[in-house]
Design an enzyme around this catalytic site. Structure first.
Site, short mmCIF file in Angstrom:
data_model
loop_
_atom_site.label_atom_id
_atom_site.label_comp_id
_atom_site.label_asym_id
_atom_site.label_seq_id
_atom_site.Cartn_x
_atom_site.Cartn_y
_atom_site.Cartn_z
N HIS B 125 -21.54 -15.69 -30.29
CA HIS B 125 -22.10 -16.51 -31.38
C HIS B 125 -21.24 -17.72 -31.72
O HIS B 125 -21.58 -18.49 -32.63
CB HIS B 125 -22.29 -15.62 -32.62
CG HIS B 125 -23.26 -16.13 -33.62
ND1 HIS B 125 -22.89 -16.51 -34.90
CD2 HIS B 125 -24.59 -16.36 -33.53
CE1 HIS B 125 -23.96 -16.91 -35.56
NE2 HIS B 125 -25.00 -16.83 -34.76
N LYS B 127 -19.63 -21.45 -31.69
CA LYS B 127 -20.17 -22.79 -31.43
C LYS B 127 -18.98 -23.74 -31.46
O LYS B 127 -18.80 -24.49 -32.43
CB LYS B 127 -21.16 -23.23 -32.53
CG LYS B 127 -22.27 -22.25 -32.87
CD LYS B 127 -21.98 -21.50 -34.14
CE LYS B 127 -23.16 -20.68 -34.63
NZ LYS B 127 -23.90 -19.93 -33.65
N ASP B 132 -10.04 -32.10 -23.98
CA ASP B 132 -8.71 -32.48 -23.44
C ASP B 132 -7.57 -31.64 -24.00
O ASP B 132 -6.45 -32.14 -24.19
CB ASP B 132 -8.44 -33.97 -23.70
CG ASP B 132 -9.29 -34.87 -22.81
OD1 ASP B 132 -9.87 -34.36 -21.84
OD2 ASP B 132 -9.38 -36.07 -23.12
#
Ligand SMILES: [Zn+2]
Ligand SMILES: [Zn+2]
Lengths: 181, 181
Positions: B125, B127, B132
């Site tokens: 779940h 996100k 870099d």
């Protein structure tokens, strides 16, 4: 030194009774303060859930909650406990989830806590809390037992003036917009 | 000064063509660099979506994506563009959402980008993205047009060594766990 932490989930299932019973909660880091006389059979050490509860239970003045889904019984008890202690608790949630089985929102309202919810099509999908206008708690985690115990999730706990200000502004915008009057 | 930003959604629907065409993307803050010769009819100013795309398109070396849901065509194009430019892109996603209509995951794979997904019952779940190995992008937002345009969401963009390290460690744990071999 300002607090700066991340909790990853799923969390081990641990007993959180001691946290909910301690007046004011044990300070963060005092893991040894947890009693081992509880007979529940669950582990009594620290877990991501216990750390999250500890961060919430540190509230002394105010708690703003902006949560898409709220069905965890332990977190629900923690929030009601804060309300009983005189902390000013305000909750914003999503109406689509609120109606589902096991939502804590009804219990919060019954306890006298102010709750407002959206009316529109988009989701109120935030999952954040602000403790004493000083600590921001935010991440991917919905406050459900399913998510806590089974999902891969993150929760940031940040003592950060700038982020707290921006999230409180967002909270107040939503609070006003969801005013039912 | 380290970057420290929060984007709130829903985002205005703006044209992001200029961002996707500029070699390397315009630097953050150079709003005037957006051309107004595009005839698409959408506004061409900044929005939460354009700022999110700009943060991604700044990648020069590596991009780790850990996303429950990914169906936004604009963000999908941005990620494929980075892959074409030689950025090392790795994606972890949730199998339950991946099969849904409009998922970008198939297009990413077809473009040659490495994607791994979970197999188990709990949701992946998260996100978050790491650009870099220097900038963490994380919040409540799933990368879907529905969420971007309709939901109340937050995305933090943080240049923060400690958080980047902790989220990269989580990414590597998941990357290894989802290894299909
Ligand atoms: Zn116990
Ligand atoms: Zn255009």
């Amino acid at each position: 030194r300002l607090r700066r932490e991340v909790l990853f989930f799923p969390s081990q299932v641990t007993c959180t009774e001691a946290l909910l019973r301690a007046r004011g909660g044990a300070p963060a880091g005092e893991q040894a303060a947890l009693p081992d006389c509880c007979l529940c059979g669950l582990p009594h050490g620290e877990s991501s859930l216990s750390r999250l509860m500890r961060a919430l239970l540190a509230a002394r003045v105010s708690l703003e909650l902006c949560l898409f889904a709220f069905s965890s019984p332990q977190l629900g008890r923690a929030v009601r406990l804060l309300h009983q202690r005189g902390v000013r608790v305000r909750v914003v949630t999503d109406c689509d989830y609120m109606a589902l089985n096991g939502s804590q929102i009804g219990l919060l309202r019954k306890a006298g806590i102010q709750v407002r919810h959206d009316q529109d099509l988009g989701y109120m999908h935030h999952k954040f809390a602000v403790v004493d206008r000083r600590v921001l708690i935010t991440g991917s985690l919905n406050w459900t037992t399913q998510a806590i115990q089974n999902n891969r999730e993150n929760v940031l706990i940040m003592e950060d003036d700038e982020y707290v200000r921006l999230f409180l502004e967002e909270f107040e915008r939503i609070w006003e917009e969801f005013d039912p009057t």
